[in-house]
Design a protein around this motif. Structure first.
Motif, short mmCIF file in Angstrom:
data_model
loop_
_atom_site.label_atom_id
_atom_site.label_comp_id
_atom_site.label_asym_id
_atom_site.label_seq_id
_atom_site.Cartn_x
_atom_site.Cartn_y
_atom_site.Cartn_z
N ILE A 1 14.12 -5.55 -58.41
CA ILE A 1 14.75 -5.90 -57.14
C ILE A 1 13.73 -6.56 -56.20
O ILE A 1 14.10 -7.28 -55.28
CB ILE A 1 15.38 -4.65 -56.48
CG1 ILE A 1 16.40 -5.08 -55.41
CG2 ILE A 1 14.30 -3.73 -55.90
CD1 ILE A 1 17.25 -3.93 -54.88
N MET A 2 12.45 -6.34 -56.46
CA MET A 2 11.42 -6.98 -55.64
C MET A 2 11.45 -8.50 -55.74
O MET A 2 10.93 -9.21 -54.87
CB MET A 2 10.03 -6.44 -56.01
CG MET A 2 9.56 -6.77 -57.39
SD MET A 2 7.88 -6.15 -57.72
CE MET A 2 8.12 -4.37 -57.73
N VAL B 1 11.58 -5.56 -47.05
CA VAL B 1 12.71 -4.72 -47.47
C VAL B 1 12.69 -4.48 -48.98
O VAL B 1 12.84 -3.33 -49.42
CB VAL B 1 14.05 -5.36 -47.04
CG1 VAL B 1 15.23 -4.59 -47.64
CG2 VAL B 1 14.16 -5.39 -45.53
N SER B 2 12.50 -5.54 -49.76
CA SER B 2 12.62 -5.39 -51.22
C SER B 2 11.37 -4.80 -51.86
O SER B 2 11.47 -3.99 -52.78
CB SER B 2 12.95 -6.74 -51.86
OG SER B 2 11.89 -7.67 -51.71
N ARG B 3 10.18 -5.19 -51.39
CA ARG B 3 8.95 -4.78 -52.06
C ARG B 3 8.25 -3.58 -51.43
O ARG B 3 7.53 -2.86 -52.12
CB ARG B 3 7.97 -5.97 -52.11
CG ARG B 3 8.46 -7.10 -53.00
CD ARG B 3 7.49 -8.28 -52.99
NE ARG B 3 7.97 -9.37 -53.84
CZ ARG B 3 7.53 -9.60 -55.07
NH1 ARG B 3 6.60 -8.84 -55.61
NH2 ARG B 3 8.01 -10.62 -55.77
N ILE B 4 8.46 -3.37 -50.14
CA ILE B 4 7.77 -2.28 -49.46
C ILE B 4 8.67 -1.06 -49.27
O ILE B 4 8.19 0.07 -49.22
CB ILE B 4 7.22 -2.76 -48.10
CG1 ILE B 4 6.30 -3.98 -48.28
CG2 ILE B 4 6.45 -1.64 -47.40
CD1 ILE B 4 5.10 -3.73 -49.20
N ILE B 5 9.98 -1.29 -49.17
CA ILE B 5 10.90 -0.17 -48.95
C ILE B 5 11.70 0.18 -50.21
O ILE B 5 11.57 1.29 -50.75
CB ILE B 5 11.88 -0.48 -47.80
CG1 ILE B 5 11.11 -0.63 -46.48
CG2 ILE B 5 12.93 0.63 -47.67
CD1 ILE B 5 11.98 -0.94 -45.29
N ILE B 6 12.51 -0.77 -50.71
CA ILE B 6 13.44 -0.43 -51.79
C ILE B 6 12.75 -0.19 -53.12
O ILE B 6 13.01 0.82 -53.80
CB ILE B 6 14.51 -1.54 -51.94
CG1 ILE B 6 15.31 -1.69 -50.65
CG2 ILE B 6 15.45 -1.20 -53.10
CD1 ILE B 6 16.36 -2.80 -50.71
N ILE C 1 19.52 -6.39 -70.04
CA ILE C 1 19.07 -7.74 -70.35
C ILE C 1 18.15 -8.36 -69.29
O ILE C 1 17.40 -9.29 -69.60
CB ILE C 1 20.27 -8.70 -70.58
CG1 ILE C 1 21.10 -8.88 -69.31
CG2 ILE C 1 21.11 -8.21 -71.75
CD1 ILE C 1 22.22 -9.91 -69.46
N ILE C 2 18.15 -7.84 -68.07
CA ILE C 2 17.35 -8.46 -67.01
C ILE C 2 15.86 -8.47 -67.33
O ILE C 2 15.19 -9.50 -67.15
CB ILE C 2 17.64 -7.80 -65.66
CG1 ILE C 2 19.05 -8.17 -65.18
CG2 ILE C 2 16.62 -8.22 -64.61
CD1 ILE C 2 19.46 -7.53 -63.89
N PRO C 3 15.25 -7.37 -67.81
CA PRO C 3 13.83 -7.43 -68.13
C PRO C 3 13.50 -8.45 -69.22
O PRO C 3 12.41 -9.03 -69.21
CB PRO C 3 13.52 -6.00 -68.59
CG PRO C 3 14.52 -5.16 -67.86
CD PRO C 3 15.76 -5.99 -67.89
N ALA C 4 14.43 -8.69 -70.15
CA ALA C 4 14.20 -9.70 -71.19
C ALA C 4 14.16 -11.10 -70.58
O ALA C 4 13.38 -11.96 -71.02
CB ALA C 4 15.28 -9.60 -72.26
N SER D 1 17.06 -12.36 -61.77
CA SER D 1 16.45 -11.03 -61.86
C SER D 1 16.61 -10.23 -60.57
O SER D 1 16.94 -9.03 -60.61
CB SER D 1 14.96 -11.13 -62.22
OG SER D 1 14.25 -11.85 -61.22
N GLY D 2 16.40 -10.87 -59.41
CA GLY D 2 16.48 -10.16 -58.14
C GLY D 2 17.89 -9.74 -57.80
O GLY D 2 18.15 -8.56 -57.51
N VAL D 3 18.83 -10.69 -57.84
CA VAL D 3 20.22 -10.37 -57.52
C VAL D 3 20.81 -9.48 -58.61
O VAL D 3 21.54 -8.52 -58.32
CB VAL D 3 21.06 -11.66 -57.36
CG1 VAL D 3 22.53 -11.31 -57.16
CG2 VAL D 3 20.53 -12.49 -56.20
N GLY D 4 20.46 -9.78 -59.87
CA GLY D 4 20.95 -8.94 -60.96
C GLY D 4 20.47 -7.51 -60.84
O GLY D 4 21.24 -6.55 -61.04
N SER D 5 19.19 -7.34 -60.49
CA SER D 5 18.65 -6.00 -60.30
C SER D 5 19.33 -5.30 -59.13
O SER D 5 19.62 -4.09 -59.19
CB SER D 5 17.14 -6.07 -60.07
OG SER D 5 16.61 -4.80 -59.76
N ALA D 6 19.58 -6.04 -58.04
CA ALA D 6 20.25 -5.45 -56.87
C ALA D 6 21.64 -4.93 -57.24
O ALA D 6 22.07 -3.86 -56.80
CB ALA D 6 20.34 -6.48 -55.75
#
Length: 260
Positions: free
Chosen positions: A154-155, A188-193, A103-106, A63-68
């Motif tokens: 991405i978080m 970086v992922s949760r507070i900025i992006i 598909i990532i949210p699934a 999910s993280g890398v896929g979202s990125a």
């Protein structure tokens, strides 16, 4: 694809492999069920071998890398691919930019089943988190709006490090590096992006929100986004306090369970 950079071409080649297996038309309920079965099987079969949370680790990578990858394509390739920048293309009912976007949210919804089951053992906070994650993912998937949720996932990049934080084969130096990496990826992922892409999605919804989506989805987006950003801010505050205690010598540099 002409006009796109090499990184975009690489990502699109990977997605093309998924499409060769029919990812563009996969039923999202089937993806959810298959993901739940896979993660539950991983949890029961591997458990926490080497003190690693394997199902969380695998999900975070997917999910993280896929979202990125999706975020990168949305910001740097969408205009060249469709002529419309993202997320405006998605909120205008143009559909997902790629099959990976849908598909990532699934996959996350399937993983949330593990969180819910685990919550009955670990307590109400874990149960509530699992139910919230499952519910939000289900709403977006059932409304054919999964691609609107994908950038927020991405978080999960920080969870990749969190899942291996207590690996029993880490030396003290490796533990310190891993703890620092978790703090950095969390910030970086949760507070900025994540807040930045969420802001862009909300602005795009206000600019043009197609009639292919129910109007209440806008308020669902505001509600879940506000909840998770507040939660991430709270966790980051606790994380900073913990780092200060470690640096001041008030707390051991070893990994422990408490964030307080």
């Amino acid at each position: 694809m002409s006009g796109l950079n090499s990184i975009s071409d690489l990502f699109l080649s990977f997605i093309g492999v998924l499409d060769s297996f029919g990812a563009e038309t996969w039923n999202l309920r089937t993806v959810t069920a298959a993901s739940a079965a896979f993660f539950l099987g991983t949890r029961m079969g591997v458990g926490h071998k080497y003190n690693i949370d394997w199902d969380a680790f695998i999900h975070a990578i997917l999910s993280g890398v896929g979202s990125a990858i999706c975020v990168y394509l949305s910001y740097y390739a969408a205009a060249g691919m469709t002529g419309v920048p993202e997320p405006l293309g998605s909120t205008s009912c143009n559909g997902p930019l790629t099959s990976l976007h849908r598909i990532i949210p699934a996959i996350t919804q399937g993983y949330a089943v593990c969180d819910i089951i685990n919550g009955f053992r670990l307590g109400p906070a874990f149960l509530a988190h699992g139910i919230a994650t499952f519910s939000v993912s289900a709403i977006f998937c059932e409304l054919d709006a999964a691609h609107l949720l994908t950038p927020m996932l991405i978080m999960e990049l920080s969870t990749i490090v969190l899942a291996i934080l207590r690996a029993d084969f880490f030396t003290p130096t490796m533990q310190l590096i891993t703890q620092a990496s978790f703090a950095l990826t969390f910030f970086v992922s949760r507070i900025i992006i994540a807040p930045a892409v969420y802001y862009d999605i909300v602005i795009a919804m206000n600019t043009k929100f197609g009639d292919c989506f129910p109007s209440y989805l806008y308020y669902v987006t505001l509600g879940f986004g506000g909840f998770f950003h507040c939660l991430n801010t709270f966790w980051f505050y606790k994380l900073v306090k913990k780092i200060k205690r470690k640096l001041s010598g008030q707390e051991s540099m070893e990994v422990n369970e408490k964030l307080d």
